[in-house]
Scaffold this motif. Structure first.
Motif, PDB file in Angstrom:
ATOM      1  N   ALA A 147       0.839  -1.193   0.000  1.00 56.13           N
ATOM      2  CA  ALA A 147       0.000   0.000   0.000  1.00 56.13           C
ATOM      3  C   ALA A 147       0.878   1.248   0.000  1.00 56.13           C
ATOM      4  CB  ALA A 147      -0.919   0.004   1.220  1.00 56.13           C
ATOM      5  N   TYR A 167       0.702   5.515   1.069  1.00 54.42           N
ATOM      6  CA  TYR A 167       0.000   6.539   1.828  1.00 54.42           C
ATOM      7  C   TYR A 167       0.637   7.901   1.540  1.00 54.42           C
ATOM      8  CZ  TYR A 167      -1.584   2.498   4.498  1.00 54.42           C
ATOM      9  OH  TYR A 167      -2.127   1.291   4.857  1.00 54.42           O
ATOM     10  N   GLN A 195       1.033  11.701   3.383  1.00 52.55           N
ATOM     11  CA  GLN A 195       0.857  12.448   4.623  1.00 52.55           C
ATOM     12  C   GLN A 195       1.268  13.901   4.386  1.00 52.55           C
ATOM     13  OE1 GLN A 195       3.129  11.345   8.171  1.00 52.55           O
ATOM     14  NE2 GLN A 195       1.387  11.915   9.438  1.00 52.55           N
ATOM     15  N   PRO A 248      -2.038  10.279   7.870  1.00 52.43           N
ATOM     16  CA  PRO A 248      -1.800   9.611   6.589  1.00 52.43           C
ATOM     17  C   PRO A 248      -3.120   9.324   5.876  1.00 52.43           C
ATOM     18  CG  PRO A 248      -0.506   8.607   8.337  1.00 52.43           C
ATOM     19  CD  PRO A 248      -1.470   9.539   9.001  1.00 52.43           C
ATOM     20  N   LEU A 263      -4.705   6.803   2.752  1.00 54.85           N
ATOM     21  CA  LEU A 263      -4.456   5.684   1.845  1.00 54.85           C
ATOM     22  C   LEU A 263      -4.664   6.122   0.409  1.00 54.85           C
ATOM     23  CD1 LEU A 263      -3.933   2.610   1.450  1.00 54.85           C
ATOM     24  CD2 LEU A 263      -6.421   2.302   1.612  1.00 54.85           C
ATOM     25  N   TYR A 266       4.538   7.168   2.048  1.00 51.85           N
ATOM     26  CA  TYR A 266       5.028   5.941   2.676  1.00 51.85           C
ATOM     27  C   TYR A 266       4.465   4.726   1.945  1.00 51.85           C
ATOM     28  CZ  TYR A 266       6.175   8.871   6.741  1.00 51.85           C
ATOM     29  OH  TYR A 266       6.681   9.838   7.573  1.00 51.85           O
ATOM     30  N   GLN A 316       3.889   0.478   2.505  1.00 51.42           N
ATOM     31  CA  GLN A 316       3.640  -0.445   3.628  1.00 51.42           C
ATOM     32  C   GLN A 316       3.308  -1.814   3.071  1.00 51.42           C
ATOM     33  OE1 GLN A 316      -0.349  -0.554   4.877  1.00 51.42           O
ATOM     34  NE2 GLN A 316       0.306  -2.647   5.295  1.00 51.42           N
ATOM     35  N   ARG A 331       2.255  -6.068   3.848  1.00 48.34           N
ATOM     36  CA  ARG A 331       1.697  -7.016   4.804  1.00 48.34           C
ATOM     37  C   ARG A 331       1.781  -8.418   4.213  1.00 48.34           C
ATOM     38  NH1 ARG A 331      -3.028  -6.157   9.195  1.00 48.34           N
ATOM     39  NH2 ARG A 331      -1.791  -7.201  10.767  1.00 48.34           N
ATOM     40  N   LEU A 356       3.746  -6.566   9.794  1.00 47.98           N
ATOM     41  CA  LEU A 356       3.511  -5.413   8.919  1.00 47.98           C
ATOM     42  C   LEU A 356       4.673  -4.457   9.093  1.00 47.98           C
ATOM     43  CD1 LEU A 356       0.200  -3.397   8.912  1.00 47.98           C
ATOM     44  CD2 LEU A 356       2.332  -2.261   9.437  1.00 47.98           C
ATOM     45  N   PHE A 372       6.303  -0.421   7.546  1.00 46.89           N
ATOM     46  CA  PHE A 372       6.281   0.748   6.681  1.00 46.89           C
ATOM     47  C   PHE A 372       7.679   1.023   6.154  1.00 46.89           C
ATOM     48  CE2 PHE A 372       2.079   2.494   7.317  1.00 46.89           C
ATOM     49  CZ  PHE A 372       1.683   2.027   8.566  1.00 46.89           C
ATOM     50  N   GLY A 418      10.509   4.001   4.989  1.00 46.40           N
ATOM     51  CA  GLY A 418      10.959   5.202   5.684  1.00 46.40           C
ATOM     52  C   GLY A 418      10.392   6.502   5.144  1.00 46.40           C
ATOM     53  N   PHE A 467      -4.658   0.417   5.565  1.00 47.88           N
ATOM     54  CA  PHE A 467      -5.395   1.216   6.534  1.00 47.88           C
ATOM     55  C   PHE A 467      -6.137   2.331   5.798  1.00 47.88           C
ATOM     56  CE2 PHE A 467      -3.180  -1.488   9.000  1.00 47.88           C
ATOM     57  CZ  PHE A 467      -1.970  -1.101   9.547  1.00 47.88           C
ATOM     58  N   TRP A 469      -8.446   6.854   8.849  1.00 51.21           N
ATOM     59  CA  TRP A 469      -7.575   7.214   9.954  1.00 51.21           C
ATOM     60  C   TRP A 469      -8.243   8.267  10.832  1.00 51.21           C
ATOM     61  CZ3 TRP A 469      -2.050   5.991  10.285  1.00 51.21           C
ATOM     62  CH2 TRP A 469      -1.603   5.136   9.268  1.00 51.21           C
TER      63      TRP A 469
END
Lengths: 106, 118
Positions: free
Chosen positions: A33, A35, A37, A43, A45, A86, A88, A90, A96, A98, A100, B105, B108
Motif C-alpha cells: 500500500a 499513503y 501524509q 496519513p 491511503l 510511505y 507499507q 503485509r 507489517l 512501513f 521510511g 489502513f 484514519w
C-alpha cells in the motif's frame, strides 16, 4: 521484510511527473500500500494491493509493481501533492512494516 | 461516512501507562474489519503498534508486544490501547485506523499527541 524507499527527497515542480520507488528485501507479492501524509495531517491511503486506487483518490496517482519492486507515479503534480509518501507491506500477516518515506518537495 | 476519533491524556509520566480510546462512527466495530494503532514520533516515520478484532483477537508489533494491550468496547463502538512502562521514546502522535481487506489502513483518525514527561 524491510521496505526501502527512494529517493528520500524528491524535488519537483507543479505540473511535472513524480516517480517514487519502494523496494522490499523479500517478495511481498502485491501486498503493498501507499499513503500520503501532508504536514500536520493524518496519513491517507492512496493505493492498496499495489495498484488499486483507494476511494476518492484522483486518477493522477497510480501504483504498479509486484514482488520486490514497486512504483508510485504522480502525474501532473498539484500543489497539494507536495507531502511525504510511505509504502507499507503485509506479506507475512499479521506482521507489517512501513517504509521510511519519500518527501516530495517543491 | 466512517470517522475515527482518538482521545486520552496528552501527558503521561515516565514508567506510567498510556491509555487511549478510538471512537468509531459511521460503521460498526463488529464489522469484518480489524482496527489498528499506529504511532509517529516527532519528525519520524510511521510505526505499527498492533490491531484488534471485535472478538477480542489481537496482533502486535513484536517489539512492543510485552507492553501493549488492546481491547474492544462493543457497547460503545470503540477500541482502546494501553501501553505500560512508557519512556520518553514513546512520545509520539498516536493514530487509530481501520484495516481494509486485512492489509491496508483506509480510514484514519486525526491523531492524538502523547508526551511522556515528568
Amino acid at each position: 521484510i524491510v521496505l526501502t524507499q527512494s529517493p528520500v527527497t524528491l524535488t519537483s515542480s507543479p505540473g511535472e511527473r513524480a516517480t517514487l520507488s519502494c523496494r522490499a528485501s523479500q517478495s511481498v507479492g502485491t501486498f503493498l500500500a501507499w499513503y500520503q501524509q501532508r504536514p500536520g495531517q493524518s496519513p491517507r491511503l492512496l493505493i492498496y494491493d499495489a495498484s488499486y486506487r483507494a476511494t476518492g483518490i484522483p486518477a493522477r496517482f497510480s501504483g504498479s509493481g509486484s514482488g520486490t519492486d514497486f512504483t508510485l507515479i504522480i502525474n501532473t503534480l498539484e500543489p497539494e501533492d507536495f507531502a511525504v509518501y510511505y509504502c507499507q507491506h503485509r506479506r507475512d500477516w499479521p506482521r507489517l512494516a512501513f517504509g521510511g518515506g519519500t518527501r516530495v518537495e517543491i | 461516512q466512517v470517522q475515527l476519533q482518538e482521545s486520552g491524556p496528552g501527558l503521561v509520566k515516565p514508567s506510567g501507562t498510556l491509555s487511549l480510546t478510538c471512537a468509531v462512527s459511521g460503521a460498526s466495530i463488529k464489522s469484518d474489519n480489524w482496527w489498528t494503532w499506529v504511532r509517529q514520533s516527532p519528525g519520524k516515520g510511521l510505526e505499527w503498534i498492533g490491531e484488534v478484532y471485535h472478538t477480542g483477537a489481537t496482533n502486535h508489533n513484536s517489539s512492543l508486544r510485552s507492553r501493549v494491550t488492546m481491547s474492544v468496547d462493543k457497547s460503545n463502538n470503540q477500541f482502546s490501547l494501553k501501553m505500560n512502562s512508557v519512556t520518553a521514546a514513546d512520545t509520539a502522535m498516536y493514530y487509530c485506523a481501520r484495516v481494509l481487506n486485512y492489509n491496508a489502513f483506509d480510514i484514519w483518525g486525526q491523531g492524538t499527541l502523547v508526551t511522556v514527561s515528568s
